[in-house]
Scaffold this active site. Structure first.
Site, PDB file in Angstrom:
ATOM      1  N   ASP A  70       0.857  -1.179   0.000  1.00 35.66           N
ATOM      2  CA  ASP A  70       0.000   0.000   0.000  1.00 35.66           C
ATOM      3  C   ASP A  70       0.899   1.237   0.000  1.00 35.66           C
ATOM      4  OD1 ASP A  70      -1.752   2.052   0.489  1.00 35.66           O
ATOM      5  OD2 ASP A  70      -2.676   1.139   2.250  1.00 35.66           O
ATOM      6  N   ARG A  78       4.596   1.677  10.229  1.00 34.39           N
ATOM      7  CA  ARG A  78       4.545   2.929   9.473  1.00 34.39           C
ATOM      8  C   ARG A  78       5.532   3.899  10.120  1.00 34.39           C
ATOM      9  NH1 ARG A  78      -1.984   3.426   8.099  1.00 34.39           N
ATOM     10  NH2 ARG A  78      -2.128   1.395   7.055  1.00 34.39           N
ATOM     11  N   GLN A 100      -4.585  -4.233  12.316  1.00 38.18           N
ATOM     12  CA  GLN A 100      -5.968  -4.111  11.869  1.00 38.18           C
ATOM     13  C   GLN A 100      -6.439  -5.412  11.250  1.00 38.18           C
ATOM     14  OE1 GLN A 100      -5.554  -0.771   9.141  1.00 38.18           O
ATOM     15  NE2 GLN A 100      -5.602  -2.109   7.363  1.00 38.18           N
ATOM     16  N   ASP A 119     -14.549   6.521   5.090  1.00 35.73           N
ATOM     17  CA  ASP A 119     -14.054   6.162   6.417  1.00 35.73           C
ATOM     18  C   ASP A 119     -15.196   6.196   7.421  1.00 35.73           C
ATOM     19  OD1 ASP A 119     -11.510   6.094   5.328  1.00 35.73           O
ATOM     20  OD2 ASP A 119     -10.935   8.077   6.079  1.00 35.73           O
ATOM     21  N   GLU A 126     -11.534   7.634  13.821  1.00 35.77           N
ATOM     22  CA  GLU A 126     -11.693   6.796  12.629  1.00 35.77           C
ATOM     23  C   GLU A 126     -11.438   5.351  13.005  1.00 35.77           C
ATOM     24  OE1 GLU A 126      -9.308   5.619   8.600  1.00 35.77           O
ATOM     25  OE2 GLU A 126      -9.037   7.661   9.339  1.00 35.77           O
ATOM     26  N   SER A 155     -11.298   2.307   7.278  1.00 35.64           N
ATOM     27  CA  SER A 155     -11.206   2.875   5.938  1.00 35.64           C
ATOM     28  C   SER A 155     -11.558   1.756   4.964  1.00 35.64           C
ATOM     29  CB  SER A 155      -9.788   3.395   5.671  1.00 35.64           C
ATOM     30  OG  SER A 155      -9.659   3.844   4.336  1.00 35.64           O
TER      31      SER A 155
END
Length: 326
Positions: free
Chosen positions: A47, A100, A115, A227, A240, A243
């Site tokens: 991604d 990340r 996730q 989202d 949030e 997504s």
């Protein structure tokens, strides 16, 4: 403030995750599969997020090729749908763990991302707003029911406002309504207004000439994505949780790559297969495990439900607020 100790919190985290994913798999007709922690750089599977984040990468001694720790499995899942032979309206979910490294960490952002990534085969006739909204409603129903179960079981008394129905609003409608607010401020105001909202159509340019937020051009169709946000009074902002979106077909892939000046990606295996109709049409997304647990257990910091690495300043701020990081 919730009073769960460290051990009880760990038990509640497992309970929260087990309860949620079991119900989601049944609701969306999903089966669990194993997922990679890293992919080859030249596969096109990683991604690209906003296109500027640096993946953690390393060379493989045997081949000399470069592997990248995933940012998410948004594209890998679609390939997996075909590889494993999932039929129409059947799909997969997996536990996705990512690093990340360029994330700006705070109480809801971490260098470590965990996730549930999920993906489901759909037909050409399903590529519409009604199908997207129905899927969002199904996911929200599971979020709401799991929250009720967990908060009652562990006597979580923090204020939460999850309405029976989730609202839907586009990014352009938010810009028209709140032209002087930043995108994040619009999200917070809207989450507070509705309690739960699906903010749609993320990735394209708005009338102002700006984007609401960045979104890679090669997985979500920007006209059919969004989202899920919930109002979270404990931290005074919208949170949030997911997504997701209907994925690009050949037409929208080519159009979005053109807009992002990224047509060179068509040479990569994933993009080439998609452009040539060799992958199924799909809908999919990611649901933050730690974010969900944080919300359901009324925690003020994501580090209360996941172990990660924090700056000295973040650790000191948490100490001042009486927040114990895992």
């Amino acid at each position: 403030m919730n009073e769960l100790g460290l051990l009880d919190t760990q038990k509640a985290i497992k309970d929260c995750k087990d309860t949620f994913i079991s119900a989601l798999a049944e609701e969306l007709n999903l089966s669990r599969v194993s997922a990679p922690l890293f992919v080859l750089q030249d596969s096109g599977f990683n991604d690209n997020l906003n296109g500027v984040e640096r993946p953690v990468a390393f060379d493989i001694k045997e081949s000399g090729k470069i592997a990248e720790v995933v940012h998410s499995l948004a594209k890998w899942k679609r390939f997996a749908l075909k590889k494993y032979g999932f039929g129409m309206h059947m799909g997969l979910y997996t536990d996705m763990n990512a690093i990340r490294r360029d994330e700006i960490v705070d109480n809801i952002h971490s260098l470590y991302v965990d996730q549930w990534d999920w993906e489901k085969v759909i037909s050409a006739e399903d590529r519409n707003l009604d199908y997207l909204k129905d899927t969002v409603r199904s996911i929200y129903k599971v979020i709401r029911s799991t929250c009720k179960i967990i908060r009652e079981k562990y006597n979580i008394v923090g204020k939460v406002n999850l309405p029976e129905e989730i609202a839907f609003v586009t990014t352009q409608e938010l810009e028209d309504k709140y032209p002087n607010l930043t995108p994040q401020e619009r999200e917070n105001v809207t989450a507070k207004e509705y309690g739960a909202v699906f903010i749609m159509q993320i990735g394209g340019i708005l009338k102002s000439g700006k984007k609401h937020d960045g979104r890679a051009p090669d997985y979500d169709d920007w006209s059919l994505n969004g989202d899920i946000f919930v109002d979270y009074p404990t931290i005074g902002r919208g949170l949030e949780l997911s997504s997701m979106g209907i994925r690009v077909d050949r037409k929208s892939l080519l159009a979005q790559l053109e807009k992002e000046n990224a047509t060179d990606r068509l040479q990569l295996p994933f993009h080439n297969a998609l452009a040539n109709g060799k992958l199924p049409l799909s809908i999919g997304g990611g649901i933050g495990q730690s974010r969900l647990c944080m919300f359901m257990l009324d925690k003020r910091h994501i580090g209360e439900v996941q172990p990660s690495v924090w700056s000295d300043r973040e650790i000191e701020n948490c100490k001042k607020q009486g927040i114990t990081l895992l």
